[in-house]
Design a protein around this motif. Structure first.
Motif, mmCIF file in Angstrom:
data_model
loop_
_atom_site.group_PDB
_atom_site.id
_atom_site.type_symbol
_atom_site.label_atom_id
_atom_site.label_comp_id
_atom_site.label_asym_id
_atom_site.label_seq_id
_atom_site.Cartn_x
_atom_site.Cartn_y
_atom_site.Cartn_z
ATOM 1 N N THR A 140 3.488 -9.233 -13.333
ATOM 2 C CA THR A 140 2.447 -9.914 -14.113
ATOM 3 C C THR A 140 1.295 -10.333 -13.211
ATOM 4 N N ALA A 141 1.613 -10.778 -11.995
ATOM 5 C CA ALA A 141 0.590 -11.253 -11.055
ATOM 6 C C ALA A 141 1.204 -11.326 -9.669
ATOM 7 N N ILE A 142 0.328 -11.376 -8.652
ATOM 8 C CA ILE A 142 0.794 -11.605 -7.281
ATOM 9 C C ILE A 142 -0.012 -12.752 -6.669
ATOM 10 N N ALA A 143 0.581 -13.380 -5.657
ATOM 11 C CA ALA A 143 -0.118 -14.399 -4.868
ATOM 12 C C ALA A 143 0.144 -14.086 -3.405
ATOM 13 N N THR A 144 -0.905 -13.938 -2.632
ATOM 14 C CA THR A 144 -0.752 -13.558 -1.227
ATOM 15 C C THR A 144 -1.261 -14.673 -0.326
ATOM 16 N N ILE A 145 -0.494 -14.960 0.727
ATOM 17 C CA ILE A 145 -0.860 -16.026 1.660
ATOM 18 C C ILE A 145 -0.927 -15.437 3.066
ATOM 19 N N ALA A 146 -2.096 -15.522 3.694
ATOM 20 C CA ALA A 146 -2.309 -15.128 5.092
ATOM 21 C C ALA A 146 -2.050 -13.649 5.356
ATOM 22 N N GLY A 147 -2.247 -12.810 4.344
ATOM 23 C CA GLY A 147 -2.085 -11.377 4.537
ATOM 24 C C GLY A 147 -2.997 -10.607 3.613
ATOM 25 N N THR A 148 -3.714 -9.619 4.134
ATOM 26 C CA THR A 148 -4.682 -8.869 3.340
ATOM 27 C C THR A 148 -4.092 -7.554 2.822
ATOM 28 N N ASP A 149 -4.899 -6.833 2.042
ATOM 29 C CA ASP A 149 -4.463 -5.563 1.447
ATOM 30 C C ASP A 149 -4.659 -4.435 2.454
ATOM 31 N N ASN A 150 -3.552 -3.991 3.048
ATOM 32 C CA ASN A 150 -3.605 -2.913 4.030
ATOM 33 C C ASN A 150 -2.838 -1.684 3.547
ATOM 34 N N THR A 151 -2.906 -1.449 2.230
ATOM 35 C CA THR A 151 -2.264 -0.272 1.656
ATOM 36 C C THR A 151 -3.011 0.992 2.076
ATOM 37 N N ILE A 152 -2.283 2.099 2.110
ATOM 38 C CA ILE A 152 -2.892 3.396 2.441
ATOM 39 C C ILE A 152 -3.565 3.987 1.212
ATOM 40 N N SER A 153 -2.892 3.880 0.081
ATOM 41 C CA SER A 153 -3.460 4.315 -1.195
ATOM 42 C C SER A 153 -3.080 3.295 -2.245
ATOM 43 N N CYS A 154 -3.873 3.197 -3.285
ATOM 44 C CA CYS A 154 -3.605 2.191 -4.316
ATOM 45 C C CYS A 154 -4.126 2.685 -5.653
ATOM 46 N N ASN A 155 -3.209 2.880 -6.589
ATOM 47 C CA ASN A 155 -3.577 3.339 -7.932
ATOM 48 C C ASN A 155 -2.824 2.526 -8.980
ATOM 49 N N PRO A 156 -3.213 1.260 -9.168
ATOM 50 C CA PRO A 156 -2.509 0.426 -10.158
ATOM 51 C C PRO A 156 -2.616 1.022 -11.554
#
Length: 342
Positions: A203-219
């Protein structure tokens, strides 16, 4: 410039001493690493149940294990006292940072996840990342471009967490419309990867002290994202890059910046690119992006200090940097206010 024989002798002696000290330090470092390796190799595997068919009908703490891709994988579940098998219950995945494990992340002294579960009435799962040790210590997540052996061995951590969810929905009465993920550092990066590849399950995410370092992203659909970060983070730098405290840069990556991570999800979710300031207090600001597709939101909270840590928590070790966590906000409270709004 001329040097007399005595001066040359002192220079030579100095170089010899420097060389000897350097060799001694290298030898000592090697011995320390050997002892650490031996200590880790001797630690036993976690005490865990492999019976994943058993129904969980009572509150408490449970630890499970199962082989995934030929590797023993572990996770912990906390079921709050308010749980009833007759009532759908929200579920939160909490992912530890790189070098951490499920025991550290579930430690109430550090992250207060158990007390928040009891106050809020949600189930919380602490998956264990990939470790080369049978003890499951010193773990990392394959979040794409980071981190360490989980990344280098191409560990299928998305598949592992999907399997945990599959087992848990059979053991407990989970509200499938209220499944969330959060994480610290490498765990935050892994939560971003889950948002990309497990979109239909979250439903949702919450991220703390970490960025989006994905190689590919297709939600597959829009998904709400909350990001919390300290301006003075000395490991995952706010404006991009890895902090100097990483002795071996090959274990991490040149981290994507916080602004670029937020812009990416504002674009994915087709939000209004102009945010609204929803919190402006000493030591912290929060900006929210609205008018997104399907009513989702993107929110960024920035603390002025706190370094690489969980706001409102307690730093588990010097591994996470020198600064004390910011007390301007409590990440758990901000997170659940955000989740409940979805």
């Amino acid at each position: 410039m001329k040097y007399n024989s005595k001066a040359l002798w002192f220079v030579s002696l100095g170089l010899l001493i420097f060389s000897s000290v350097s060799c001694s330090r290298g030898w000592l470092r090697s011995k320390i690493q050997e002892r650490f390796q031996k200590k880790m190799d001797e630690k036993p595997a976690p005490i865990a149940s492999s019976d994943l068919s058993q129904k969980i009908e009572s509150p408490g703490d449970y630890t499970f294990t199962f082989p995934f891709d030929g590797i023993p994988r572990n996770y912990k579940i906390h079921v709050p006292k308010s749980y009833s098998p007759n009532k759908k219950t929200p579920l939160l995945f909490v992912l530890h940072g790189g070098g951490g494990d499920m025991e550290i992340q579930s430690n109430e002294d550090y992250y207060h996840q158990i007390s928040k579960s009891e106050d809020n009435g949600h189930i919380v799962i602490f998956p264990n990342g990939y470790s080369k040790y049978k003890s499951g210590k010193i773990d990392t997540w394959n979040a794409g471009n980071c981190c360490a052996e989980a990344r280098d061995k191409k560990i299928d951590d998305v598949g592992f967490i999907k399997e945990i969810l599959n087992y848990t929905t059979k053991q407990l009465h989970i509200d499938k419309s209220k499944v969330y993920s959060t994480g610290m550092s490498n765990g935050a990066m892994m939560s971003y990867r889950l948002a990309c590849e497990m979109t239909d399950n979250l439903t949702a995410i919450a991220t703390i002290a970490g960025t989006d370092n994905t190689i590919s992203c297709n939600p597959s659909k829009p998904i709400s994202v909350l990001h919390i970060h300290a301006k003075d983070d000395d490991k995952v730098l706010f404006y991009g890059g890895a902090g100097e405290s990483f002795r071996d840069r090959s274990l991490v990556t040149d981290f994507i910046s916080v602004p670029n991570s937020i812009s990416k999800w504002v674009r994915f979710n087709q939000c209004n690119p102009t945010p609204k300031r929803v919190l402006d207090e000493p030591g912290v600001t929060c900006d929210e992006y609205n008018e997104c597709k399907e009513g989702v939101k993107v929110k960024l909270c920035v603390t002025e200090n706190g370094g690489h840590s969980w706001p409102g928590g307690k730093k588990p070790s010097l591994f996470f940097g020198s600064a004390s966590p910011s007390m301007a906000i409590k990440a758990n409270d901000v997170m659940w206010d955000f989740f409940k709004d979805k």
